[in-house]
Design a protein around this motif. Structure first.
Motif, short mmCIF file in Angstrom:
data_model
loop_
_atom_site.label_atom_id
_atom_site.label_comp_id
_atom_site.label_asym_id
_atom_site.label_seq_id
_atom_site.Cartn_x
_atom_site.Cartn_y
_atom_site.Cartn_z
N ASN A 75 26.68 36.18 24.09
CA ASN A 75 26.22 35.43 25.27
C ASN A 75 27.29 35.39 26.35
OD1 ASN A 75 23.78 34.90 24.01
ND2 ASN A 75 24.47 32.96 23.14
N ALA A 76 28.55 35.23 25.91
CA ALA A 76 29.64 35.21 26.90
C ALA A 76 29.76 36.56 27.60
CB ALA A 76 30.95 34.83 26.22
N ARG A 77 29.62 37.65 26.82
CA ARG A 77 29.69 38.98 27.43
C ARG A 77 28.52 39.20 28.39
NH1 ARG A 77 33.80 38.16 25.60
NH2 ARG A 77 35.07 39.37 24.13
N ALA A 78 27.32 38.77 27.98
CA ALA A 78 26.16 38.92 28.86
C ALA A 78 26.34 38.10 30.15
CB ALA A 78 24.90 38.49 28.13
N ARG A 79 26.84 36.88 29.99
CA ARG A 79 27.08 36.05 31.18
C ARG A 79 28.16 36.66 32.06
NH1 ARG A 79 27.80 32.00 28.57
NH2 ARG A 79 30.06 31.93 28.43
N GLU A 80 29.18 37.21 31.41
CA GLU A 80 30.26 37.85 32.15
C GLU A 80 29.76 39.10 32.88
OE1 GLU A 80 33.64 40.24 30.20
OE2 GLU A 80 34.38 38.17 30.34
N ARG A 81 28.92 39.88 32.20
CA ARG A 81 28.38 41.07 32.84
C ARG A 81 27.46 40.71 34.01
NH1 ARG A 81 28.79 46.20 31.54
NH2 ARG A 81 27.18 47.69 32.21
N ALA A 82 26.71 39.63 33.84
CA ALA A 82 25.87 39.17 34.97
C ALA A 82 26.74 38.75 36.15
CB ALA A 82 24.99 38.00 34.50
N GLN A 83 27.86 38.09 35.85
CA GLN A 83 28.78 37.73 36.94
C GLN A 83 29.36 38.97 37.61
OE1 GLN A 83 31.70 35.22 35.08
NE2 GLN A 83 30.34 33.44 34.95
N ARG A 85 27.87 41.90 37.83
CA ARG A 85 26.83 42.49 38.66
C ARG A 85 26.67 41.70 39.96
NH1 ARG A 85 23.86 42.61 33.69
NH2 ARG A 85 23.85 44.70 32.76
N GLU A 86 26.68 40.38 39.83
CA GLU A 86 26.55 39.55 41.03
C GLU A 86 27.72 39.79 41.99
OE1 GLU A 86 26.19 34.79 42.20
OE2 GLU A 86 26.34 35.44 40.10
N TYR A 87 28.90 39.89 41.42
CA TYR A 87 30.08 40.14 42.25
C TYR A 87 30.00 41.52 42.90
CZ TYR A 87 34.99 40.64 43.55
OH TYR A 87 36.15 40.83 44.25
N ALA A 88 29.55 42.52 42.13
CA ALA A 88 29.42 43.86 42.70
C ALA A 88 28.41 43.89 43.83
CB ALA A 88 29.01 44.84 41.60
N GLN A 89 27.29 43.19 43.66
CA GLN A 89 26.29 43.16 44.72
C GLN A 89 26.80 42.45 45.97
OE1 GLN A 89 22.93 41.34 42.83
NE2 GLN A 89 22.49 43.13 41.52
N SER A 90 27.48 41.32 45.76
CA SER A 90 28.01 40.59 46.93
C SER A 90 29.10 41.39 47.62
CB SER A 90 28.54 39.23 46.48
OG SER A 90 29.61 39.39 45.55
N LEU A 91 29.94 42.10 46.84
CA LEU A 91 31.00 42.91 47.44
C LEU A 91 30.40 44.10 48.18
CD1 LEU A 91 34.03 43.22 47.79
CD2 LEU A 91 34.09 44.50 45.65
N ALA A 92 29.38 44.71 47.61
CA ALA A 92 28.71 45.83 48.29
C ALA A 92 28.06 45.35 49.59
CB ALA A 92 27.66 46.44 47.36
N ALA A 93 27.49 44.15 49.54
CA ALA A 93 26.88 43.61 50.76
C ALA A 93 27.94 43.35 51.83
CB ALA A 93 26.12 42.33 50.43
N ALA A 94 29.11 42.86 51.41
CA ALA A 94 30.18 42.60 52.39
C ALA A 94 30.68 43.91 53.00
CB ALA A 94 31.33 41.87 51.70
N LEU A 95 30.82 44.95 52.17
CA LEU A 95 31.24 46.25 52.70
C LEU A 95 30.18 46.82 53.64
CD1 LEU A 95 32.71 47.89 49.46
CD2 LEU A 95 33.99 46.95 51.40
N ASP A 96 28.92 46.65 53.25
CA ASP A 96 27.85 47.14 54.10
C ASP A 96 27.82 46.41 55.44
OD1 ASP A 96 25.29 48.77 54.33
OD2 ASP A 96 24.52 46.74 54.62
N ARG A 97 28.08 45.12 55.42
CA ARG A 97 28.11 44.36 56.68
C ARG A 97 29.25 44.85 57.57
NH1 ARG A 97 26.88 40.03 53.23
NH2 ARG A 97 29.07 39.40 53.16
N SER A 98 30.40 45.11 56.95
CA SER A 98 31.52 45.60 57.76
C SER A 98 31.18 46.95 58.38
CB SER A 98 32.77 45.74 56.88
OG SER A 98 33.18 44.47 56.42
#
Length: 605
Positions: A75-83, A85-98
């Motif tokens: 469960n910890a690994r799944a939660r960590e992997r979800a985090q 993915r969320e971080y990757a999506q938010s970082l990709a969105a920030a790069l895309d905005r720039s």
């Protein structure tokens, strides 16, 4: 043998056999053995497997603990992997905005520069001031203008440009021929000392830049280049990329780059572009996302060392990665998020593991104590059962021996009364014979009613005679053991022989001697053994030919012979009495009642 006893016939005593214990004798019922319930069955398992049961309990709880820890970690690994993915999506969105922000600037610049015949320094400066560029937090170096020229038109371009920018350098690298396109950097803002190094650089001289400009010209949209090194960089190692927006001019009388008039139609006038340092471009997005414990890698297209733009990696090897696509000006980039947790287990897993192992150890210890207690209880029950069996056996044996002793006493009493000449004679004779039985009983008591040495029986019966006439009595023979009942009968015979010798035989006069010898004899066919004992008197008064049978003779020939089940030889020679007795030598195991009974009880399933 001479005697002072009466003439009445002796009464033959009743024969009572020793108690025989057999392996098939009925067992004593163990209390509580019938109808065992589940607790007793569990107790039996604890007794049968005292080490396996606690170990099995420990392994079962350890397995449950391991499964719990595995579930928590999963469960910890799944939660960590979800985090991740969320971080990757938010970082990709920030790069895309720039990237999208500067793409908008480039589109605006392309629209403005397409509307004028020539981009002058004033026009460019006004455009830049209107944008109010803030490159500090975007990773971009600024915005530049690149006119597209023919190589033959470069002299005219340099002449016009140096009128407004006297310090404008020569085109580099220099064109290899006088034909073909040239795209020198004409203007760049902000006009810092570092950025001025890019002026005069021919963008077509680099394949990655030329490919991006060709794509932008073809698609009429902004296009990003592959991995490049900025001209401004003196070290030449900082990785970067650039976005190019084509500028087209339309009109029937539009002027070319050299100033001549061209026929109507669309033509490429140049590019508005923005270079990005990959490190600053990524850091700007990271700053907007906040500090994270993940590592980040940005690749140009495919993931590989040759395509790496920038890496903000973790110190240790990545344990898990998440990949996210990022599109900057129609160019596909790969964003890789890495994670390496220094902790072996999460805090909850550590608590679960410690608690589970502690509980397993405690229950294993408790089970071990229960198995030990059950084993001890079983041992006590077996001991009590054994003692109960032994007590019953001893009680039956005691009853048997008491009956035999009483029968012997009654026989002695009857024969003594018949042969007594008076009350004193009766009392003295009876007392002596009872003392003989008592002496042998004492000896058997010392040996716990086990086998008794034949020498010890003889010495016990002759103790009073040897104290006074030690030299007159000679004992000679090997070490042999007698059974309890045989020892009693044999001791009574020795007493009668010694009493007769002291009254009428060799021990009644000085110089008389008594020799007692014994040896081992056997009958292989009957598988029996015996001790053959010879009593011989010498040096005593002559034995009379005419004599009446006394009590001693009948006691030895009837009672003793009957009890020993062996013949007795009495020879009344004139030189002295000679008596030969055979005493059975039986196996010691036949008389170790308690040991054999205990063994039988222990071996019984």
């Amino acid at each position: 043998m001479p005697s002072r006893s009466g003439t009445a016939a002796p009464q033959e005593p009743r024969n009572i056999e020793p108690l025989a214990l057999h392996a098939d004798a009925p067992d004593l019922a163990m209390p509580g053995s019938a109808g065992q319930d589940s607790s007793e069955r569990a107790r039996r398992w604890l007794v049968l497997y005292p080490r396996a049961i606690p170990l099995l309990i420990f392994l079962a709880l350890a397995a449950i603990t391991a499964l719990s820890v595995f579930s928590i970690e999963s469960n910890a690994r799944a939660r960590e992997r979800a985090q991740m993915r969320e971080y990757a999506q938010s970082l990709a969105a920030a790069l895309d905005r720039s990237g999208s922000g500067f793409t908008s600037y480039l589109r605006a610049g392309a629209a403005l520069f397409a509307s004028v015949d020539e981009v002058s320094p004033d026009t460019f400066d006004n455009f830049v001031r209107a944008l109010k560029l803030n490159t500090e937090y975007s990773g971009a170096e600024g915005i530049g203008w690149i006119p597209v020229l023919e190589a033959r038109d470069l002299p005219a371009f340099l002449e016009r440009t140096r009128k407004t920018q006297p310090a404008y350098p020569d085109i580099f690298p220099a064109p290899a021929s006088a034909t073909g396109r040239v795209a020198p950097v004409a203007m760049f803002a902000p006009a810092t000392a570092v950025n001025r190094r890019a002026l005069g650089y021919d963008m077509y001289s680099d394949a990655a830049r030329a490919a991006a400009m060709a794509e932008a010209e073809l698609t009429l949209r902004p296009a990003a280049s592959g991995r490049i090194v900025l001209v401004q960089e003196t070290s030449g190692t900082a990785r970067a990329f650039a976005i190019y927006m084509p500028v087209f001019r339309m009109g029937a009388d539009s002027k070319g780059a050299a100033g001549e008039t061209e026929p109507g139609g669309r033509r490429l006038a140049g590019f508005v572009y923005t270079p990005f340092r990959a490190r600053e471009f990524l850091d700007s997005a990271l700053d907007r996302q906040g500090a994270m414990r993940f590592g980040v890698r940005l690749y140009d297209g495919e993931i590989g060392t040759g395509h790496l733009l920038v890496a903000d990696s973790i110190a240790d090897a990545a344990r898990d990665t998440v990949t996210q696509d990022v599109t900057i000006a129609d160019r596909k980039l790969k964003l890789v998020i890495e994670h390496a947790d220094h902790r072996v287990l999460s805090p909850l897993s550590m608590v679960t593991l410690v608690f589970g192992l502690a509980l397993a150890s405690l229950l294993m210890l408790l089970a071990r104590l229960l198995t030990q207690q059950a084993f001890e209880d079983q041992a006590r029950l077996a001991f009590f059962e054994e003692q109960h069996s032994i007590r019953n056996s001893l009680t039956r044996e005691l009853n048997h021996r008491v009956k035999n002793t009483l029968a012997n006493v009654l026989s002695i009493l009857s024969l003594t009364r018949r042969r007594a000449s008076g009350l004193d004679d009766f009392a003295d004779s009876l007392e002596g014979r009872i003392r003989a039985l008592s002496a042998t009983h004492d000896l058997l008591t010392v040996t716990d009613w086990g086998t008794t040495p034949i020498r010890a029986v003889i010495e016990a019966e002759l103790q009073h005679f040897r104290e006074a006439l030690d030299d007159a009595i000679l004992l000679d023979g090997p070490e042999l053991e007698l059974a309890p009942n045989d020892a009693l009968s044999f001791g009574l015979a020795v007493h009668e022989l010694a009493t007769n010798a002291a009254k009428y035989g060799a021990l009644s006069v000085p110089g008389g001697k008594v020799t007692i010898r014994w040896c081992r004899g056997n009958d292989p066919a009957a598988e029996t053994e015996w001790a053959e004992v010879e009593w011989r008197e010498t040096g005593g008064p002559p034995v009379a030919h005419e004599r009446r049978r006394g009590f001693g003779t009948e006691l030895i020939e009837k009672v003793v012979a009957h009890e020993l089940r062996q013949p007795v030889t009495l020879d009344f020679a004139p030189s002295g009495v000679r008596c030969v007795l055979r005493v059975p030598v039986r196996r010691p195991a036949d008389f170790r009642i308690r040991e054999r009974e205990a063994d039988r009880r222990v071996r019984k399933p």
